[in-house]
Design a protein around this motif. Sequence first.
Motif, short mmCIF file in Angstrom:
data_model
loop_
_atom_site.label_atom_id
_atom_site.label_comp_id
_atom_site.label_asym_id
_atom_site.label_seq_id
_atom_site.Cartn_x
_atom_site.Cartn_y
_atom_site.Cartn_z
N ASP A 19 -18.08 1.33 -7.38
CA ASP A 19 -17.78 0.89 -6.01
C ASP A 19 -16.33 1.21 -5.71
OD1 ASP A 19 -17.94 -0.23 -3.53
OD2 ASP A 19 -17.95 -2.31 -4.22
N ASN A 20 -16.08 2.43 -5.23
CA ASN A 20 -14.71 2.92 -5.07
C ASN A 20 -14.22 3.01 -3.64
OD1 ASN A 20 -16.01 5.10 -7.45
ND2 ASN A 20 -14.57 3.49 -8.01
N PHE A 21 -15.12 2.86 -2.66
CA PHE A 21 -14.73 3.03 -1.27
C PHE A 21 -15.21 1.88 -0.40
CE2 PHE A 21 -14.94 7.24 -3.12
CZ PHE A 21 -13.75 7.82 -2.70
N MET A 22 -14.46 1.63 0.65
CA MET A 22 -14.82 0.60 1.62
C MET A 22 -15.19 1.26 2.94
SD MET A 22 -12.52 -2.54 3.11
CE MET A 22 -12.40 -3.29 1.50
N CYS A 60 -14.70 5.73 5.47
CA CYS A 60 -14.56 5.22 4.12
C CYS A 60 -13.11 5.35 3.63
CB CYS A 60 -15.51 5.94 3.16
SG CYS A 60 -17.25 5.62 3.53
N PHE A 61 -12.62 4.30 3.05
CA PHE A 61 -11.27 4.29 2.51
C PHE A 61 -11.32 3.89 1.05
CE2 PHE A 61 -10.95 3.49 7.04
CZ PHE A 61 -9.91 4.33 7.44
N PRO A 62 -10.50 4.53 0.22
CA PRO A 62 -10.47 4.17 -1.21
C PRO A 62 -10.07 2.71 -1.39
CG PRO A 62 -9.30 6.22 -0.83
CD PRO A 62 -9.58 5.62 0.52
N LYS A 63 -10.74 2.03 -2.30
CA LYS A 63 -10.40 0.64 -2.59
C LYS A 63 -9.14 0.57 -3.45
CE LYS A 63 -14.77 -1.76 -2.08
NZ LYS A 63 -15.69 -2.73 -2.67
N ARG A 64 -8.32 -0.39 -3.17
CA ARG A 64 -7.07 -0.55 -3.90
C ARG A 64 -7.35 -0.83 -5.38
NH1 ARG A 64 -2.31 -4.90 -2.29
NH2 ARG A 64 -0.65 -3.96 -3.56
N TYR A 65 -6.70 -0.11 -6.24
CA TYR A 65 -6.84 -0.23 -7.69
C TYR A 65 -8.21 0.22 -8.20
CZ TYR A 65 -2.82 -3.28 -6.87
OH TYR A 65 -1.62 -3.79 -6.45
N ASN A 67 -9.80 3.39 -6.94
CA ASN A 67 -10.08 4.69 -6.34
C ASN A 67 -11.08 5.48 -7.17
OD1 ASN A 67 -8.28 4.17 -4.33
ND2 ASN A 67 -6.61 5.36 -5.21
N THR A 68 -11.04 5.29 -8.47
CA THR A 68 -11.95 5.98 -9.39
C THR A 68 -12.50 4.97 -10.38
OG1 THR A 68 -10.24 6.50 -11.02
CG2 THR A 68 -10.58 8.09 -9.22
N PRO A 69 -13.61 5.28 -11.04
CA PRO A 69 -14.13 4.37 -12.08
C PRO A 69 -13.09 4.10 -13.16
CG PRO A 69 -15.79 5.98 -11.50
CD PRO A 69 -14.53 6.40 -10.81
N GLU A 70 -12.33 5.12 -13.55
CA GLU A 70 -11.33 4.96 -14.60
C GLU A 70 -10.21 4.00 -14.17
OE1 GLU A 70 -13.45 8.80 -15.23
OE2 GLU A 70 -12.56 7.78 -13.50
N GLU A 71 -9.80 4.13 -12.91
CA GLU A 71 -8.74 3.26 -12.40
C GLU A 71 -9.23 1.82 -12.32
OE1 GLU A 71 -5.42 3.60 -8.92
OE2 GLU A 71 -7.51 3.60 -8.24
N HIS A 72 -10.48 1.64 -11.91
CA HIS A 72 -11.08 0.30 -11.83
C HIS A 72 -11.09 -0.36 -13.21
CE1 HIS A 72 -13.82 -2.92 -10.60
NE2 HIS A 72 -14.54 -2.63 -11.68
#
Length: 222
Positions: A19-22, A60-65, A67-72
């Motif tokens: 779940d990377n985008f809003m 759609c906007f990237p979610k803070r922290y 943006n990618t599965p790895e960042e999450h």
Amino acid sequence: CIQMALQAHHDVIVLNPNDNFMNLNMAKKWNSLLTQNIESSSPKMAQTESFFSLQHPPQCFPKRYSNTPEEHMAYIWDYFISKTEGKDVAFIVHGYGGLVFMDLLVRRKWEVMSKVYAVALIDSEHHVGHQLGSDVQLLAWVKHHCREWVTSPKPLDKPAASVLKNQFPMVSAGTEKYHLAPSSSLQSIFKYLQKALKAKTTINFSRMPIVTRSSTKKKQSA
């Protein structure tokens, strides 16, 4: 999976690395609907939703922290998992989740190696050679702390051949269908986690110094 973990007296945290985008349009729409007394089963609402989607393409906007599965994964580790009082952490990962975990292992090497006692992978998309490289410590760690259940025609828990060297044990998930692998192997996975935790506890206990009367006297005289 959550029910089994709770029954085994584990605390649970569920990650959502996909779940990377809003969707701003949908967020505004549902906030508006929640303030109104509209029944969700209304045909009129379904028509409105279709019209809304056609007239207003998703923003759609990237979610803070996240943006990618790895960042999450890194964010959840840094701000939640690493701060927990519990020192015995286990991961159950499926598909791309295996690749994401290996990325975390490389990023937070010493933290993960000291806090995680077992990793159960299910049809993982990781690549040990590409992700871990020639790091001897990481390769040795995954070999002793990871096990993978893969889709296979073989019965559950039967050994499955590994193409890669320095790979950890691989066993059959008891099914050839990717989406059934987690449920098919769940009982086996929890047995593995329980056994791994017991082994870790035994090792830690065996390393504890034994206090004797003579050692106490020496400490006092010193």
